[in-house]
Design a protein around this motif. Sequence first.
Motif, PDB file in Angstrom:
ATOM      1  N   MET A   1      34.476  41.197  16.971  1.00 40.36           N
ATOM      2  CA  MET A   1      35.362  40.088  16.674  1.00 40.36           C
ATOM      3  C   MET A   1      35.449  39.178  17.900  1.00 40.36           C
ATOM      4  N   ARG A   2      35.329  37.890  17.678  1.00 41.38           N
ATOM      5  CA  ARG A   2      35.375  36.930  18.772  1.00 41.38           C
ATOM      6  C   ARG A   2      36.813  36.522  19.067  1.00 41.38           C
ATOM      7  N   ARG A   3      37.079  36.283  20.318  1.00 43.75           N
ATOM      8  CA  ARG A   3      38.374  35.739  20.707  1.00 43.75           C
ATOM      9  C   ARG A   3      38.153  34.847  21.918  1.00 43.75           C
ATOM     10  N   HIS A   4      39.025  33.893  22.073  1.00 40.16           N
ATOM     11  CA  HIS A   4      38.920  32.964  23.198  1.00 40.16           C
ATOM     12  C   HIS A   4      39.335  33.671  24.486  1.00 40.16           C
ATOM     13  N   ILE A   5      38.552  33.446  25.519  1.00 44.44           N
ATOM     14  CA  ILE A   5      38.881  33.984  26.845  1.00 44.44           C
ATOM     15  C   ILE A   5      39.196  32.784  27.725  1.00 44.44           C
ATOM     16  N   SER A   6      40.383  32.733  28.254  1.00 45.12           N
ATOM     17  CA  SER A   6      40.803  31.573  29.037  1.00 45.12           C
ATOM     18  C   SER A   6      39.999  31.461  30.328  1.00 45.12           C
ATOM     19  N   LYS A   7      39.951  30.254  30.863  1.00 49.93           N
ATOM     20  CA  LYS A   7      39.229  29.988  32.107  1.00 49.93           C
ATOM     21  C   LYS A   7      39.798  30.831  33.244  1.00 49.93           C
ATOM     22  N   GLU A   8      41.110  30.994  33.277  1.00 52.47           N
ATOM     23  CA  GLU A   8      41.746  31.763  34.342  1.00 52.47           C
ATOM     24  C   GLU A   8      41.289  33.222  34.328  1.00 52.47           C
ATOM     25  N   VAL A   9      41.189  33.805  33.120  1.00 51.67           N
ATOM     26  CA  VAL A   9      40.748  35.193  33.013  1.00 51.67           C
ATOM     27  C   VAL A   9      39.277  35.306  33.398  1.00 51.67           C
ATOM     28  N   LYS A  10      38.469  34.315  33.003  1.00 51.19           N
ATOM     29  CA  LYS A  10      37.059  34.324  33.384  1.00 51.19           C
ATOM     30  C   LYS A  10      36.908  34.224  34.896  1.00 51.19           C
ATOM     31  N   ASP A  11      37.689  33.345  35.521  1.00 54.38           N
ATOM     32  CA  ASP A  11      37.649  33.209  36.978  1.00 54.38           C
ATOM     33  C   ASP A  11      38.037  34.522  37.659  1.00 54.38           C
ATOM     34  N   LEU A  12      39.081  35.157  37.149  1.00 52.93           N
ATOM     35  CA  LEU A  12      39.536  36.433  37.691  1.00 52.93           C
ATOM     36  C   LEU A  12      38.448  37.503  37.559  1.00 52.93           C
ATOM     37  N   ALA A  13      37.836  37.584  36.381  1.00 55.64           N
ATOM     38  CA  ALA A  13      36.790  38.590  36.147  1.00 55.64           C
ATOM     39  C   ALA A  13      35.602  38.355  37.065  1.00 55.64           C
ATOM     40  N   LEU A  14      35.227  37.117  37.250  1.00 54.13           N
ATOM     41  CA  LEU A  14      34.101  36.809  38.126  1.00 54.13           C
ATOM     42  C   LEU A  14      34.431  37.162  39.573  1.00 54.13           C
ATOM     43  N   CYS A  15      35.638  36.871  39.997  1.00 49.96           N
ATOM     44  CA  CYS A  15      36.079  37.206  41.352  1.00 49.96           C
ATOM     45  C   CYS A  15      36.074  38.719  41.557  1.00 49.96           C
ATOM     46  N   MET A  16      36.597  39.448  40.593  1.00 47.35           N
ATOM     47  CA  MET A  16      36.628  40.908  40.690  1.00 47.35           C
ATOM     48  C   MET A  16      35.214  41.475  40.778  1.00 47.35           C
ATOM     49  N   SER A  17      34.321  40.882  40.020  1.00 52.08           N
ATOM     50  CA  SER A  17      32.955  41.382  39.951  1.00 52.08           C
ATOM     51  C   SER A  17      32.135  41.007  41.177  1.00 52.08           C
ATOM     52  N   LEU A  18      32.122  39.730  41.524  1.00 49.68           N
ATOM     53  CA  LEU A  18      31.243  39.260  42.593  1.00 49.68           C
ATOM     54  C   LEU A  18      31.830  39.451  43.990  1.00 49.68           C
ATOM     55  N   LEU A  19      33.093  39.140  44.167  1.00 51.17           N
ATOM     56  CA  LEU A  19      33.680  39.210  45.506  1.00 51.17           C
ATOM     57  C   LEU A  19      34.140  40.614  45.888  1.00 51.17           C
ATOM     58  N   HIS A  20      34.714  41.313  44.917  1.00 51.39           N
ATOM     59  CA  HIS A  20      35.266  42.634  45.224  1.00 51.39           C
ATOM     60  C   HIS A  20      34.327  43.766  44.843  1.00 51.39           C
ATOM     61  N   GLY A  21      33.233  43.452  44.163  1.00 51.03           N
ATOM     62  CA  GLY A  21      32.216  44.449  43.858  1.00 51.03           C
ATOM     63  C   GLY A  21      32.575  45.475  42.805  1.00 51.03           C
ATOM     64  N   LEU A  22      33.542  45.170  41.954  1.00 56.47           N
ATOM     65  CA  LEU A  22      33.885  46.121  40.890  1.00 56.47           C
ATOM     66  C   LEU A  22      32.787  46.145  39.838  1.00 56.47           C
ATOM     67  N   SER A  23      32.584  47.278  39.210  1.00 55.71           N
ATOM     68  CA  SER A  23      31.571  47.405  38.167  1.00 55.71           C
ATOM     69  C   SER A  23      32.029  46.693  36.896  1.00 55.71           C
ATOM     70  N   ASN A  24      31.060  46.392  36.034  1.00 62.64           N
ATOM     71  CA  ASN A  24      31.394  45.753  34.760  1.00 62.64           C
ATOM     72  C   ASN A  24      32.370  46.596  33.961  1.00 62.64           C
ATOM     73  N   LYS A  25      32.202  47.893  34.021  1.00 62.13           N
ATOM     74  CA  LYS A  25      33.071  48.815  33.282  1.00 62.13           C
ATOM     75  C   LYS A  25      34.531  48.670  33.739  1.00 62.13           C
ATOM     76  N   HIS A  26      34.752  48.609  35.052  1.00 58.67           N
ATOM     77  CA  HIS A  26      36.115  48.472  35.571  1.00 58.67           C
ATOM     78  C   HIS A  26      36.687  47.084  35.280  1.00 58.67           C
ATOM     79  N   VAL A  27      35.873  46.053  35.465  1.00 58.76           N
ATOM     80  CA  VAL A  27      36.348  44.691  35.185  1.00 58.76           C
ATOM     81  C   VAL A  27      36.716  44.570  33.709  1.00 58.76           C
ATOM     82  N   ALA A  28      35.882  45.135  32.831  1.00 57.98           N
ATOM     83  CA  ALA A  28      36.163  45.093  31.397  1.00 57.98           C
ATOM     84  C   ALA A  28      37.477  45.814  31.076  1.00 57.98           C
ATOM     85  N   ARG A  29      37.689  46.930  31.713  1.00 57.15           N
ATOM     86  CA  ARG A  29      38.914  47.693  31.464  1.00 57.15           C
ATOM     87  C   ARG A  29      40.155  46.919  31.926  1.00 57.15           C
ATOM     88  N   TYR A  30      40.085  46.292  33.102  1.00 55.99           N
ATOM     89  CA  TYR A  30      41.244  45.588  33.658  1.00 55.99           C
ATOM     90  C   TYR A  30      41.533  44.259  32.967  1.00 55.99           C
TER      91      TYR A  30
END
Length: 83
Positions: A1-30
Amino acid sequence: MRRHISKEVKDLALCMSLLHGLSNKHVARYTGISIRALTRLRRTYRQTGQTVRIPAMYGRFNLEGCIERQPDMSLVELKETIL
């Protein structure tokens, strides 16, 4: 099912992934974003430098309507109207 993901959440997820090195699994969970959406988000960021794609034009451009309004428009003016 599709849902809108806000820009703020996308920015946060990218920061968590690229800057802090969290895995996709952890970023997805948070964040609640699927791993597939995270993959697409990273690809969009690599290609455009932005977390969201902004369309070049909103709505449909009506070339015929533009010509009907001003039939003597030059190609340069038409190009400026389109772009």
